[in-house]
Design a protein around this motif. Sequence first.
Motif, mmCIF file in Angstrom:
data_model
loop_
_atom_site.group_PDB
_atom_site.id
_atom_site.type_symbol
_atom_site.label_atom_id
_atom_site.label_comp_id
_atom_site.label_asym_id
_atom_site.label_seq_id
_atom_site.Cartn_x
_atom_site.Cartn_y
_atom_site.Cartn_z
ATOM 1 N N TRP A 166 1.787 11.611 135.632
ATOM 2 C CA TRP A 166 1.708 10.675 136.763
ATOM 3 C C TRP A 166 1.610 9.237 136.271
ATOM 4 C CZ3 TRP A 166 -2.383 7.391 138.062
ATOM 5 C CH2 TRP A 166 -2.268 6.750 139.310
ATOM 6 N N SER A 167 0.772 9.010 135.280
ATOM 7 C CA SER A 167 0.577 7.656 134.775
ATOM 8 C C SER A 167 1.828 7.134 134.074
ATOM 9 C CB SER A 167 -0.615 7.634 133.805
ATOM 10 O OG SER A 167 -1.019 6.320 133.532
ATOM 11 N N ILE A 168 2.505 8.024 133.372
ATOM 12 C CA ILE A 168 3.747 7.645 132.699
ATOM 13 C C ILE A 168 4.797 7.236 133.727
ATOM 14 C CG2 ILE A 168 5.703 8.544 131.377
ATOM 15 C CD1 ILE A 168 3.587 10.322 129.875
ATOM 16 N N GLN A 169 4.908 8.016 134.801
ATOM 17 C CA GLN A 169 5.929 7.742 135.814
ATOM 18 C C GLN A 169 5.547 6.566 136.711
ATOM 19 O OE1 GLN A 169 8.844 9.253 135.627
ATOM 20 N NE2 GLN A 169 7.978 10.366 133.907
ATOM 21 N N MET A 170 4.290 6.506 137.125
ATOM 22 C CA MET A 170 3.873 5.485 138.069
ATOM 23 C C MET A 170 3.738 4.106 137.418
ATOM 24 S SD MET A 170 3.024 4.603 141.134
ATOM 25 C CE MET A 170 2.789 6.175 141.998
ATOM 26 N N GLN A 175 0.347 4.472 126.872
ATOM 27 C CA GLN A 175 -0.889 4.967 126.274
ATOM 28 C C GLN A 175 -1.380 6.255 126.945
ATOM 29 O OE1 GLN A 175 -2.287 3.484 123.552
ATOM 30 N NE2 GLN A 175 -0.452 2.193 123.621
ATOM 31 N N ALA A 176 -0.701 6.667 128.003
ATOM 32 C CA ALA A 176 -1.175 7.817 128.784
ATOM 33 C C ALA A 176 -1.228 9.094 127.958
ATOM 34 C CB ALA A 176 -0.289 8.020 130.010
ATOM 35 N N ALA A 177 -0.225 9.321 127.127
ATOM 36 C CA ALA A 177 -0.195 10.542 126.323
ATOM 37 C C ALA A 177 -1.392 10.601 125.385
ATOM 38 C CB ALA A 177 1.111 10.611 125.533
ATOM 39 N N ARG A 179 -4.229 9.007 125.656
ATOM 40 C CA ARG A 179 -5.472 9.120 126.425
ATOM 41 C C ARG A 179 -5.735 10.574 126.843
ATOM 42 N NH1 ARG A 179 -3.669 4.251 129.182
ATOM 43 N NH2 ARG A 179 -4.781 2.448 128.347
ATOM 44 N N ALA A 180 -4.695 11.223 127.308
ATOM 45 C CA ALA A 180 -4.850 12.616 127.757
ATOM 46 C C ALA A 180 -5.227 13.526 126.595
ATOM 47 C CB ALA A 180 -3.564 13.097 128.419
ATOM 48 N N LEU A 181 -4.568 13.361 125.470
ATOM 49 C CA LEU A 181 -4.852 14.214 124.319
ATOM 50 C C LEU A 181 -6.259 13.967 123.772
ATOM 51 C CD1 LEU A 181 -1.388 14.044 122.523
ATOM 52 C CD2 LEU A 181 -2.381 16.009 123.709
ATOM 53 N N LYS A 182 -6.662 12.711 123.717
ATOM 54 C CA LYS A 182 -8.019 12.405 123.274
ATOM 55 C C LYS A 182 -9.045 12.984 124.244
ATOM 56 C CE LYS A 182 -6.890 8.169 120.752
ATOM 57 N NZ LYS A 182 -6.917 6.683 120.765
ATOM 58 N N SER A 183 -8.734 12.944 125.529
ATOM 59 C CA SER A 183 -9.646 13.501 126.538
ATOM 60 C C SER A 183 -9.793 15.007 126.370
ATOM 61 C CB SER A 183 -9.126 13.189 127.945
ATOM 62 O OG SER A 183 -9.116 11.799 128.187
#
Length: 202
Positions: A166-170, A175-177, A179-183
């Motif tokens: 969603w963050s990548i598209q919107m 940095q979204a990828a 952030r998600a992996l670190k989360s």
Amino acid sequence: MKIKHESILQAAMDLATIKGLDGLTIGGLATHIGLSKSGLFSHFGSKEKLQVDVVKAARKVFILEVITPVNSVASGICRLYEFSKSWIGYSNRKISDGGCFFSATSLEFNTKPGAVRDEVSRSMSLWLKVLKRQVRQAIRKKELSDKADPDQLAFIINSLCMGANWSIQMFHDNQAADRALKSIIMILKKDEGINWINPLSV
């Protein structure tokens, strides 16, 4: 000009991620790929059949792009992480013009009963089973606490991957990828007490 059935389905997948799967029609797709409506109708016969076939084709692409490349990784926590990384990478690579097909169609059809929703649900259920299986493998290998909940962890990982798409598209968030992996790593380490011999790093 004769267009291969697989090429038609790929064009339909791309169009569906932009216009929505419900907005995908035989007439609209025919115009998009430069084929007559009657010629395209002979491939599918109805809008619903077109939509269902597109979901099935998207599932094959998802398996090829996300799951198959990771199957050689050791089962358990490493494969669980790599599946997450693979899905987010798949979204980031924009295999379809509008991003992850299932992220888009899951939201679009979650309140629309019928054959199309059933096929989308079946595809996402299979993905969740893949994640849960690796959580169970990690528990058996003592990489995760025996108190780890496969349903909960699969839910968290799926949600974070969906959120990254969603963050990548919107926002075109590059940095979204990360952030998600670190989360995902943070949640697993903090909540499930992982003790990795070789800690994963992003």
